[in-house]
Design an enzyme around this catalytic site. Structure first.
Site, PDB file in Angstrom:
ATOM      1  N   CYS A  24     -58.705  13.622  20.483  1.00  0.00           N
ATOM      2  CA  CYS A  24     -59.388  15.001  21.542  1.00  0.00           C
ATOM      3  C   CYS A  24     -57.979  15.435  22.647  1.00  0.00           C
ATOM      4  O   CYS A  24     -57.837  14.793  23.170  1.00  0.00           O
ATOM      5  CB  CYS A  24     -60.476  14.693  22.435  1.00  0.00           C
ATOM      6  SG  CYS A  24     -61.880  14.399  21.271  1.00  0.00           S
TER       7      CYS A  24
ATOM      8  N   GLY B 293     -57.915  18.339  18.314  1.00  0.00           N
ATOM      9  CA  GLY B 293     -58.866  18.524  17.834  1.00  0.00           C
ATOM     10  C   GLY B 293     -59.135  20.236  17.549  1.00  0.00           C
ATOM     11  O   GLY B 293     -58.970  20.498  18.424  1.00  0.00           O
TER      12      GLY B 293
ATOM     13  N   ASN C 233     -61.673  11.893  26.785  1.00  0.00           N
ATOM     14  CA  ASN C 233     -60.831  12.001  25.256  1.00  0.00           C
ATOM     15  C   ASN C 233     -60.641  10.715  24.928  1.00  0.00           C
ATOM     16  O   ASN C 233     -60.285   9.351  25.484  1.00  0.00           O
ATOM     17  CB  ASN C 233     -59.548  12.084  25.419  1.00  0.00           C
ATOM     18  CG  ASN C 233     -58.535  11.904  24.133  1.00  0.00           C
ATOM     19  OD1 ASN C 233     -57.215  11.893  24.182  1.00  0.00           O
ATOM     20  ND2 ASN C 233     -58.753  12.264  22.952  1.00  0.00           N
ATOM     21  N   GLY C 234     -61.069   9.722  23.208  1.00  0.00           N
ATOM     22  CA  GLY C 234     -61.445   8.403  23.758  1.00  0.00           C
ATOM     23  C   GLY C 234     -62.313   7.402  22.970  1.00  0.00           C
ATOM     24  O   GLY C 234     -63.503   8.674  22.493  1.00  0.00           O
TER      25      GLY C 234
ATOM     26  N   TYR D 176     -48.151  10.474  14.837  1.00  0.00           N
ATOM     27  CA  TYR D 176     -48.439  11.444  14.047  1.00  0.00           C
ATOM     28  C   TYR D 176     -49.217  12.201  14.709  1.00  0.00           C
ATOM     29  O   TYR D 176     -49.219  13.277  15.091  1.00  0.00           O
ATOM     30  CB  TYR D 176     -49.599  10.769  13.192  1.00  0.00           C
ATOM     31  CG  TYR D 176     -50.255  12.092  12.972  1.00  0.00           C
ATOM     32  CD1 TYR D 176     -49.661  12.883  11.803  1.00  0.00           C
ATOM     33  CD2 TYR D 176     -51.418  12.218  13.109  1.00  0.00           C
ATOM     34  CE1 TYR D 176     -50.474  13.910  11.532  1.00  0.00           C
ATOM     35  CE2 TYR D 176     -52.204  12.973  12.745  1.00  0.00           C
ATOM     36  CZ  TYR D 176     -52.179  13.798  11.903  1.00  0.00           C
ATOM     37  OH  TYR D 176     -53.217  15.033  11.717  1.00  0.00           O
TER      38      TYR D 176
HETATM   39  P1  AMP Z   1     -53.578  10.466   3.442  1.00  0.00           P
HETATM   40  O1  AMP Z   1     -53.735  11.583   1.795  1.00  0.00           O
HETATM   41  O2  AMP Z   1     -54.692  10.050   3.603  1.00  0.00           O
HETATM   42  O3  AMP Z   1     -52.767   9.237   3.112  1.00  0.00           O
HETATM   43  O4  AMP Z   1     -52.982  11.309   4.624  1.00  0.00           O
HETATM   44  C1  AMP Z   1     -51.375  10.751   4.885  1.00  0.00           C
HETATM   45  C2  AMP Z   1     -50.807  12.485   5.487  1.00  0.00           C
HETATM   46  O5  AMP Z   1     -52.212  12.413   6.926  1.00  0.00           O
HETATM   47  C3  AMP Z   1     -50.343  12.417   6.454  1.00  0.00           C
HETATM   48  O6  AMP Z   1     -49.071  13.220   5.836  1.00  0.00           O
HETATM   49  C4  AMP Z   1     -50.173  11.709   8.177  1.00  0.00           C
HETATM   50  O7  AMP Z   1     -49.297  13.376   8.652  1.00  0.00           O
HETATM   51  C5  AMP Z   1     -51.912  12.999   7.672  1.00  0.00           C
HETATM   52  N1  AMP Z   1     -52.449  11.290   8.960  1.00  0.00           N
HETATM   53  C6  AMP Z   1     -52.124  10.785   9.395  1.00  0.00           C
HETATM   54  N2  AMP Z   1     -53.582  10.149  10.032  1.00  0.00           N
HETATM   55  C7  AMP Z   1     -53.923  11.371  10.464  1.00  0.00           C
HETATM   56  C8  AMP Z   1     -55.261  11.412  11.149  1.00  0.00           C
HETATM   57  N3  AMP Z   1     -55.767  10.494  12.307  1.00  0.00           N
HETATM   58  N4  AMP Z   1     -55.539  12.994  11.283  1.00  0.00           N
HETATM   59  C9  AMP Z   1     -55.552  13.663  10.669  1.00  0.00           C
HETATM   60  N5  AMP Z   1     -54.396  13.068   9.381  1.00  0.00           N
HETATM   61  C10 AMP Z   1     -53.952  12.290   9.533  1.00  0.00           C
END
Ligand code: AMP
Length: 450
Positions: A2, A28, A102-103, A242
């Site tokens: 968030c 978010g 947030n958290g 990220y």
């Molecule tokens: P996946 O297909 O689930 O392995 O998605 C990996 C991709 O999602 C990577 O390119 C990351 O940049 C992105 N990513 C990593 N963690 C998150 C998160 N918590 N929420 C949204 N996107 C994420």
């Protein structure tokens, strides 16, 4: 996941919160809300959707007053619906109170059942609401005393803003899981999840809110309280990997610089002989620059992103998410044909994205696809505010690197080592939470969260 933003004593308060939320939209995309105070009463508006969709000039005009707080939400606790959108507003015997959080709290349901057994009625299924009930119940005279009392009962991650008719309270949990920064705009104090929100409105960055610090902002000025015993910091390393925006300065560092150093370290740990380095847009960009600079392999934009759609991971439906990768990304065939490439991305969660991306690279004619990930394997879910799926959906919780390589159909796969990651944040290495890579959770959590 968030974003929060607040400003005290500025004539354009809600317009500025609107802009601040705009800059924090990456934190978010489900709902957005603003609450303002004109010193007599609070005015609020919350809706599902993006900041640009939720607010209009007319709505912002109704949010009158010189003080305001705002929130953009991606649900990590509580479902995705309007009743859980924030800021959360309640009327109680002393007036009205709004809160933006947030958290994730790790003992919220325990407190909630206790409160419910004593007659409290909850309006939402958000963990945040327990803070409000605790503040409202206590008999202490001042808001700051009641807030301290309430925060002493809750455990977990919180960066939060509270607004009443005349005061604003800012708090960051004693472990400092989530970022929170203080700035100033022509004498008015501003608070945000990340500094990128200050840049947009032309505010000056003053400092980070300390873990365990609580600020009371009122007509007399800003007072800082440190009511908790000092604790070891557990700042979220995933903000650097990220989540946060690269142009932000949080946890004492610029995010872009840290990400680049992850990429350079990855190139030292896992070199490969190829024709080009290709970033996976957009989150993989800074680490790819680091990888390319360190390895001296030229960087090419072999995958192009369509910027007019949201982040695919954000779509809650698995089916939509799968389709999403293709709408979002498209390879440059002429560049990739018969080439050996190394791709750099920030993380693998379920591995569905990597698998689809590699398929696109292969279809575009790439001969070898070496995948490098600028974080260690994510083996454990987060209970402190990052949306990671449950353990069984995290591919690295049950598969070896070689198996994941096969699943995503890569010529080779290497993750950044935990030691390498720590090296990049050097002297502060012990101030971060690495639980998603180690399972070493800094706080106990209720099993139902898992
Ligand atoms: P996946 O297909 O689930 O392995 O998605 C990996 C991709 O999602 C990577 O390119 C990351 O940049 C992105 N990513 C990593 N963690 C998150 C998160 N918590 N929420 C949204 N996107 C994420």
């Amino acid at each position: 996941m968030c974003g929060i933003f607040g400003i005290y004593n500025h004539q354009e308060a809600s317009n500025l919160v609107y802009l601040g939320l705009y800059a924090l939209q990456h934190r978010g995309q489900e709902s957005a809300g603003i609450v303002s105070s004109d010193h007599r009463q609070l005015h609020h508006y919350r809706q599902m959707g993006l900041v640009s969709e939720v607010f209009t000039r007319e709505i912002l005009k109704r949010l009158s007053g010189r003080n305001a707080i705002g929130h953009v939400r991606y649900s990590t606790a509580g479902s995705s619906e309007l009743k859980n959108a924030q800021p959360f507003v309640v009327d109680y015997h002393r007036g009205t109170l709004a809160i933006a959080h947030n958290g994730n709290l790790t003992n919220a349901s325990l407190i909630r059942s206790e409160l419910e057994s004593r007659g409290s009625i909850f309006q939402s299924n958000m963990d945040t609401e327990v803070i409000v009930h605790l503040i409202a119940r206590y008999k202490e005279k001042t808001l700051i005393e009641r807030t301290v009392h309430a925060l002493k009962q809750v455990e977990g991650a919180y960066s939060l803003l509270i607004l009443t008719e005349r005061e604003m309270i800012v708090a960051r949990d004693p472990f400092g899981f989530r970022p929170l920064v203080l700035g100033q705009l022509k004498g008015a104090p501003v608070v945000a999840s990340e500094t990128c929100a200050f840049d947009l409105i032309g505010a000056k960055f003053v400092r980070e809110i300390e873990p365990g610090e609580i600020l009371l902002i009122d007509e007399q000025g800003t007072k800082s309280f440190k009511p908790f015993p000092q604790r070891q910091r557990h700042q979220c390393i995933f903000e650097f990997i990220y989540f946060a925006r690269p142009d932000s300065f949080i946890f004492n560092r610029n995010v872009y610089g840290v990400r680049k150093s992850f990429g350079a370290q990855l190139a030292r740990e896992a070199p490969v002989e190829v024709d080009m380095v290709v970033p996976i847009p957009d989150s993989g960009f800074p680490a790819t620059l680091g990888y390319s600079a360190q390895s001296k392999i030229p960087l090419e934009l072999g995958m192009i992103r369509n910027h007019y759609i949201g982040r695919t991971f954000i779509e809650p439906e698995q089916r939509i998410r799968h389709f999403g990768v293709k709408i979002k990304l498209n390879p440059v065939k002429e560049l990739l044909k018969n080439k050996r490439i190394v791709t750099v991305d920030d993380s693998i969660v379920r591995a569905t994205t990597s698998r689809k991306i590699n398929k696109m690279f292969r279809n575009a004619g790439a001969k070898e696809i070496h995948v490098r990930i600028s974080s260690p394997p994510i083996t454990h879910p987060c209970f402190f505010g990052i949306d990671t799926p449950k353990r069984s959906e995290l591919i690295a919780s049950s598969h070896e690197v070689k198996e994941i390589q096969k699943f995503i159909n890569a010529s080779s796969l290497n993750y950044l080592s935990l030691e390498g990651l720590k090296k990049c944040v050097k002297e502060d290495a012990e101030s971060f939470c690495y639980a998603c890579f180690t399972g070493d959770y800094p706080l106990p959590f209720q099993m139902e969260l898992e």
